[in-house]
Design an enzyme around this catalytic site. Structure first.
Site, PDB file in Angstrom:
ATOM      1  N   ASN A 155      -3.619   9.857 -10.188  1.00  0.00           N
ATOM      2  CA  ASN A 155      -4.241  11.061  -9.560  1.00  0.00           C
ATOM      3  C   ASN A 155      -4.631  12.328  -8.143  1.00  0.00           C
ATOM      4  O   ASN A 155      -5.225  12.549  -7.784  1.00  0.00           O
ATOM      5  CB  ASN A 155      -5.287   9.675  -8.750  1.00  0.00           C
ATOM      6  CG  ASN A 155      -4.240   9.124  -7.565  1.00  0.00           C
ATOM      7  OD1 ASN A 155      -3.020   9.003  -7.650  1.00  0.00           O
ATOM      8  ND2 ASN A 155      -3.807   7.884  -7.379  1.00  0.00           N
ATOM      9  N   HIS A 156      -3.298  12.899  -8.937  1.00  0.00           N
ATOM     10  CA  HIS A 156      -2.394  13.846  -8.262  1.00  0.00           C
ATOM     11  C   HIS A 156      -3.926  14.999  -8.328  1.00  0.00           C
ATOM     12  O   HIS A 156      -3.774  15.662  -9.186  1.00  0.00           O
ATOM     13  CB  HIS A 156      -1.242  14.399  -7.881  1.00  0.00           C
ATOM     14  CG  HIS A 156      -0.169  12.966  -7.488  1.00  0.00           C
ATOM     15  ND1 HIS A 156       1.112  12.838  -7.662  1.00  0.00           N
ATOM     16  CD2 HIS A 156      -0.565  11.579  -6.571  1.00  0.00           C
ATOM     17  CE1 HIS A 156       1.627  12.080  -6.856  1.00  0.00           C
ATOM     18  NE2 HIS A 156       0.366  11.476  -6.530  1.00  0.00           N
ATOM     19  N   PHE A 157      -3.776  15.673  -6.862  1.00  0.00           N
ATOM     20  CA  PHE A 157      -4.997  17.134  -6.848  1.00  0.00           C
ATOM     21  C   PHE A 157      -4.470  18.426  -6.296  1.00  0.00           C
ATOM     22  O   PHE A 157      -4.588  17.636  -5.351  1.00  0.00           O
ATOM     23  CB  PHE A 157      -6.000  16.395  -7.276  1.00  0.00           C
ATOM     24  CG  PHE A 157      -6.711  15.860  -5.680  1.00  0.00           C
ATOM     25  CD1 PHE A 157      -7.284  16.480  -5.175  1.00  0.00           C
ATOM     26  CD2 PHE A 157      -6.761  13.967  -6.130  1.00  0.00           C
ATOM     27  CE1 PHE A 157      -7.771  15.798  -3.471  1.00  0.00           C
ATOM     28  CE2 PHE A 157      -7.275  13.974  -4.440  1.00  0.00           C
ATOM     29  CZ  PHE A 157      -7.508  14.337  -4.048  1.00  0.00           C
ATOM     30  N   ILE A 158      -5.246  19.023  -6.654  1.00  0.00           N
ATOM     31  CA  ILE A 158      -5.759  19.978  -5.417  1.00  0.00           C
ATOM     32  C   ILE A 158      -7.538  20.478  -5.409  1.00  0.00           C
ATOM     33  O   ILE A 158      -6.779  20.965  -6.775  1.00  0.00           O
ATOM     34  CB  ILE A 158      -4.717  21.362  -6.051  1.00  0.00           C
ATOM     35  CG1 ILE A 158      -3.336  21.318  -5.800  1.00  0.00           C
ATOM     36  CG2 ILE A 158      -4.966  22.948  -4.869  1.00  0.00           C
ATOM     37  CD1 ILE A 158      -2.305  22.442  -6.752  1.00  0.00           C
ATOM     38  N   ASN A 267       1.656   6.102   0.992  1.00  0.00           N
ATOM     39  CA  ASN A 267       2.490   5.178   0.680  1.00  0.00           C
ATOM     40  C   ASN A 267       4.122   4.859   0.840  1.00  0.00           C
ATOM     41  O   ASN A 267       4.786   6.055   1.547  1.00  0.00           O
ATOM     42  CB  ASN A 267       2.819   5.465  -1.266  1.00  0.00           C
ATOM     43  CG  ASN A 267       1.575   4.434  -2.126  1.00  0.00           C
ATOM     44  OD1 ASN A 267       0.708   4.589  -1.683  1.00  0.00           O
ATOM     45  ND2 ASN A 267       2.110   4.959  -2.958  1.00  0.00           N
ATOM     46  N   PRO A 298      -9.849  11.231   0.428  1.00  0.00           N
ATOM     47  CA  PRO A 298     -10.506  11.485  -0.661  1.00  0.00           C
ATOM     48  C   PRO A 298     -11.504  10.575  -1.448  1.00  0.00           C
ATOM     49  O   PRO A 298     -11.572   9.180  -1.458  1.00  0.00           O
ATOM     50  CB  PRO A 298      -9.517  12.110  -1.069  1.00  0.00           C
ATOM     51  CG  PRO A 298      -7.568  10.830  -1.212  1.00  0.00           C
ATOM     52  CD  PRO A 298      -8.466  10.849   0.354  1.00  0.00           C
ATOM     53  N   MET A 301     -12.964  13.325  -7.806  1.00  0.00           N
ATOM     54  CA  MET A 301     -12.962  13.995  -8.549  1.00  0.00           C
ATOM     55  C   MET A 301     -14.287  14.846  -8.439  1.00  0.00           C
ATOM     56  O   MET A 301     -14.753  16.525  -8.884  1.00  0.00           O
ATOM     57  CB  MET A 301     -12.388  14.998  -9.507  1.00  0.00           C
ATOM     58  CG  MET A 301     -13.229  14.586 -10.574  1.00  0.00           C
ATOM     59  SD  MET A 301     -11.769  14.187 -11.588  1.00  0.00           S
ATOM     60  CE  MET A 301     -12.249  16.354 -12.705  1.00  0.00           C
ATOM     61  N   HIS A 322      -6.888   5.140   1.901  1.00  0.00           N
ATOM     62  CA  HIS A 322      -7.286   5.772   1.200  1.00  0.00           C
ATOM     63  C   HIS A 322      -6.985   6.778   1.010  1.00  0.00           C
ATOM     64  O   HIS A 322      -6.291   7.982   0.066  1.00  0.00           O
ATOM     65  CB  HIS A 322      -5.026   5.918   1.293  1.00  0.00           C
ATOM     66  CG  HIS A 322      -5.320   4.808  -0.411  1.00  0.00           C
ATOM     67  ND1 HIS A 322      -5.540   4.387  -0.999  1.00  0.00           N
ATOM     68  CD2 HIS A 322      -3.875   5.523  -1.616  1.00  0.00           C
ATOM     69  CE1 HIS A 322      -5.161   4.374  -1.872  1.00  0.00           C
ATOM     70  NE2 HIS A 322      -4.659   4.945  -2.691  1.00  0.00           N
ATOM     71  N   ALA A 324     -11.050   6.609  -2.290  1.00  0.00           N
ATOM     72  CA  ALA A 324     -12.411   5.223  -2.664  1.00  0.00           C
ATOM     73  C   ALA A 324     -11.642   3.916  -3.252  1.00  0.00           C
ATOM     74  O   ALA A 324     -11.799   3.196  -3.200  1.00  0.00           O
ATOM     75  CB  ALA A 324     -12.900   6.234  -3.814  1.00  0.00           C
TER      76      ALA A 324
END
Length: 393
Positions: A155-158, A267, A298, A301, A322, A324
């Protein structure tokens, strides 16, 4: 919304800000943690709480003289970074795809790493401490250096986002990469072995712990702090590249000054003072929200995200959610949703629209507005953002 106390019998109460009744597995996990003798005062559950490993994701646990490595988790220091730029939405017109392609070329995702190590990485002072870390990671320094400035997967994103005043924001989500994972796994394994050796009774093997003052605790604390610092700097390195890319497209490469910068873990564990006592606070999927602390919450997406300021609510150990929070597992999301669903739910966003990111579809997450409504006593909203570019790990 104020919290409610779960109707379970444990030595420490469980206070929940969630707007739903916990499932049986979630309740059992909360009960397991709250039953441990070293848990201080109560356990706090955030509005996005859901199943984790050992401890619930979205839980805040204060402890006296003990730490559970699995409660912190394997992505030590995972968190968010965001900057408010001087740019406005109109300046992005016709440039979103070029920005996304440049981001994907400049910042490695998934298991990938940088081919070259930039000066800002080699200059990080904490590399001098690498030889002091767990003996099982001594051959990983080169990999750790190449991965600093990389996103990772899941679930990491930019994201490039626009707020309600049409201001452009840059936001990203990442942690301590492979080195944090390996360090965590080493200590989780040690804690479990120690529990077996000492015949410690545990409600769940993943709640194996270290006692303060022991060599095992000291080794874990040292490695934990190092990995948390690594994660923060990793986000800084990526954000600097991200900012340069956006400046190339919107300012002809001229450097600009950020109007606001936020970088926060969700975390991690830290020493803090709560209710007049020194405690260790483990936030597993939760952000520190003391008065005036800035945080980032956040959505998925395809949903809104929020920049927040803490209200210092002590019942939550000065914490907030942290994100949804998932309402559907990755495997279930892949079975439940189609590629057409993903395309529909990410309409208007410059992002990947393929089956490789189907498990990250917005419908797999809880509605972010509901999550925010249930923590109005924890934070105030500073800015509401909506993404226009999203790069997934």
């Amino acid at each position: 919304m104020p919290y409610e106390q779960l109707k379970i019998s444990t030595s420490a109460p469980v206070l929940s800000w969630a707007n739903h009744a916990l499932g049986s597995e979630e309740t059992k996990m909360a009960k397991n943690v709250a039953s441990l003798p070293f848990v201080f005062k109560h356990v706090a559950l955030m509005p996005d709480v859901h199943l984790g490993k050992g401890a619930l994701v979205g839980s805040v646990v204060a402890t006296k003289e003990a730490l559970m490595p699995a409660a912190v988790g394997v992505d030590i220091g995972c968190g968010m970074a965001a900057i408010k730029t001087p740019f406005v939405a109109d300046q992005l017109e016709g440039k979103l795809k070029k920005i996304r392609l440049d981001l994907e070329a400049a910042i490695p995702v998934g298991f990938n790493e940088n081919k070259d190590i930039e000066k800002s990485v080699t200059n990080w002072q904490r590399w001098a401490d690498f030889k002091q870390l767990h003996r099982g990671v001594q051959d990983l320094q080169g990999k750790a250096m190449r991965q600093m400035g990389s996103l990772g997967g899941g679930n990491h994103f930019i994201e490039v986002c626009i707020d309600t005043e049409n201001q452009v924001w840059l936001m990203l989500h990442s942690g301590s990469r492979n080195i944090g994972n390996v360090l965590a796994q080493c200590h989780i394994s040690t804690a479990k072995e120690l529990a077996k050796m000492t015949k410690t009774s545990l409600p769940d093997p993943d709640l194996a712990y270290f006692v303060a003052g022991t060599p095992e605790f000291q080794a874990y604390w040292r490695d934990l702090q190092w990995a948390q610092n690594y994660a923060r700097v990793n986000r800084d390195v990526m954000m600097a590249r991200f900012k340069r890319i956006v400046e190339k497209h919107l300012a002809g490469g001229k450097p600009t000054k950020a109007l606001l910068e936020v970088n926060c873990h969700h975390n991690y564990a830290e020493k803090e003072v709560h209710f007049g006592e020194d405690v260790y606070v483990t936030r597993k999927g939760a952000v520190r929200a003391r008065e005036e602390d800035y945080g980032i919450i956040p959505g998925s997406m395809g949903a809104k995200s929020f920049i927040v300021k803490g209200k210092g609510n002590h019942d939550s150990y000065c914490s907030c959610s942290h994100g949804a929070g998932r309402q559907m597992s990755r495997s279930k999301a892949k079975k439940h949703f189609s590629l057409d669903d993903l395309i529909e739910q990410t309409q208007g966003i410059e992002c990947r629209k393929d089956e490789g990111v189907l498990d990250e579809i917005p419908g797999a997450y809880k509605p972010i507005d509901e999550v925010m409504n249930h923590q109005s006593d924890l934070v105030e909203v500073v800015a509401t953002l909506k993404q226009v570019v999203c790069v997934k790990g």
